[in-house]
Write an enzyme that holds these catalytic residues in place. Structure first.
Site, short mmCIF file in Angstrom:
data_model
loop_
_atom_site.label_atom_id
_atom_site.label_comp_id
_atom_site.label_asym_id
_atom_site.label_seq_id
_atom_site.Cartn_x
_atom_site.Cartn_y
_atom_site.Cartn_z
N TYR A 151 0.93 -1.30 0.08
CA TYR A 151 0.06 -0.13 0.01
C TYR A 151 1.03 1.34 -0.03
O TYR A 151 0.74 2.22 -0.69
CB TYR A 151 -1.00 0.02 1.28
N ASN A 180 -6.21 9.61 8.22
CA ASN A 180 -7.49 8.57 8.78
C ASN A 180 -8.71 9.56 8.52
O ASN A 180 -8.80 10.43 9.24
CB ASN A 180 -7.14 8.32 10.04
N ASN A 196 -14.22 -0.49 13.62
CA ASN A 196 -14.10 -1.89 14.46
C ASN A 196 -14.40 -1.34 15.86
O ASN A 196 -15.36 -2.23 16.55
CB ASN A 196 -12.42 -2.02 14.41
N GLN A 215 -0.06 4.46 20.77
CA GLN A 215 -0.03 5.21 19.53
C GLN A 215 -1.18 6.22 18.94
O GLN A 215 -2.17 5.86 19.43
CB GLN A 215 0.08 3.95 18.22
N ASP A 279 3.36 -0.75 12.37
CA ASP A 279 2.20 0.14 12.58
C ASP A 279 2.95 1.38 13.03
O ASP A 279 3.55 1.64 13.91
CB ASP A 279 1.50 -0.61 13.93
#
Ligand code: NAD
Ligand code: UDP
Ligand code: UDP
Length: 317
Positions: A151, A180, A196, A215, A279
């Site tokens: 990606y 995001n 989620n 994070q 991540d």
């Protein structure tokens, strides 16, 4: 050359049956334009565009952007690409092909038509950033061979292609680096953190926090994002980007989890799970350019955006 009458344009939106694409189309249809929505329905759904089929200014074409596309349009928004880590890692070779071959085909189309083309790039081009917040000048910190690389590097290569078609062939390009973004119509099984957590809270399943939850991410509500994309497309010819579009208010993932519990009224437990490879530890856009060049900044705060998103998921969970 405009292929339709008056101020109404014929606009191609690739990835138009997805989360962002379907909201973008709604806004463009409301503005009076004709839309050609191209999507292979990998992560998008017909349900996202169901309400548009009776509109004579809307047309859907099931097609994969890795294959050539010969149509006649005035503008192209290139959004086709799975955006959620679980989906783009499901078939990583296809993800890179979608980003790279998809960009080549859409740029080839724009070149033949001499039309403007906007690329939905991403904050992932900054990788796991060591500069914080991220300005557009930052070149990023990206692993070229990890599980996110299909990606990240696919999107980076697409940016390269956009700028080379611009420099070499004079194509009018617009590159948006999207941070995001969340909101209604995210897929129930999308896997990204906002949807989620809400789906887990509403369905009585534990909230899955990856890593220690320290994070950070900065979450932009979809209406703000769409507004930024349209402003970029409509900006002066000299504006190519890349321009960061996102909300600069930063939250830890633990804070998001707690807020989701409070706002849904749920009491499900938290469960800690392994942090996925590479991540990013932190992410926040520097949006100075978007403010100065596009006169854009986000208006919808996380509390209000989450309220609207939770309301949507209450109807579909
Ligand atoms: P999404 O998965 O909901 O939408 C992507 C759409 O592209 C889906 O409808 C999917 O079926 C379609 N698609 C995938 N591969 C295709 C192919 N080969 N041919 C045709 N269609 C294809 O994701 P989204 O959140 O709406 O993201 C849209 C775009 O914005 C993506 O390019 C993504 O990389 C970019 N973006 C999104 C975010 C975000 O937070 N939502 C952040 C950064 C960048
Ligand atoms: N292409 C397309 N639609 C068009 C024109 C081109 O899908 O209307 C595709 C075509 O398959 C080609 C790609 O875009 O492979 C790149 O086109 P370009 O003209 O830049 O390259 P060339 O055809 O010279 O390789
Ligand atoms: N995340 C999490 N639980 C989940 C889904 C995601 O803790 O159920 C974390 C993930 O590890 C990352 C952040 O939330 O640190 C944002 O993840 P997402 O997949 O939404 O987007 P991206 O990592 O691409 O920013």
């Amino acid at each position: 050359m405009t292929r339709t009458y008056g101020s109404c344009k014929r606009i191609l939106v690739t990835g138009g049956a997805g989360f962002l694409g379907s909201h973008l189309i709604d806004r463009l249809i409301d503005a009076g334009h004709e839309i050609l929505c191209v999507d292979n329905l990998f992560t998008g759904t017909k349900r996202n565009i169901d309400h548009l089929h009776s509109n004579p200014r809307f047309e859907f074409l099931r097609h994969d952007v890795t294959l050539p596309l010969y149509v006649e349009v005035d503008e192209i928004y290139n959004l086709a690409c799975p955006a959620s880590p679980i989906h783009y890692q499901h078939d990583p070779i296809q993800t890179t092909k979608t980003s790279v071959h998809g960009a080549i085909n859409m740029l080839g189309l724009a070149k033949r038509l001499r039309c403007k083309i906007l690329q939905a790039s991403t904050s992932e081009v900054y990788g796991d950033p060591v500069v914080h917040p991220q300005p557009e000048e930052y070149w990023g910190h990206v692993n070229p061979i990890g599980t996110r690389s299909c990606y990240d590097e696919g999107k980076r290569c697409a940016e390269t292609l956009f700028f080379d078609y611009h420099r070499q062939l004079g194509l009018e390009i617009k590159v948006a680096r999207i941070f995001n973004t969340y909101g209604p119509r995210m897929h129930l099984a999308d896997g990204r953190v906002v949807s989620n957590f809400i789906v887990q809270a509403l369905s009585g399943r534990p909230i899955t926090i990856y890593g220690d939850g320290g994070q950070t991410r900065s979450f932009c509500y979809v209406d703000d994002l769409v507004d930024g994309l349209i402003r970029l497309m409509d900006s002066d010819t000299s504006v190519t980007g890349p321009i960061n579009i996102g909300n600069p208010t930063e939250f830890t993932i633990s804070e998001l989890a707690e807020r989701t519990l409070r706002m849904t009224g749920s009491s499900v437990p938290f469960v800690k799970m392994a942090l996925p490879q590479d991540d990013p530890r932190q992410r926040r856009p520097d949006i100075t350019k978007a403010m100065e060049i596009l006169g854009w900044e986000p208006k919808i705060e996380l509390e209000e955006g989450l309220r609207r998103t939770i309301e949507y998921f209450r109807q579909v969970v």
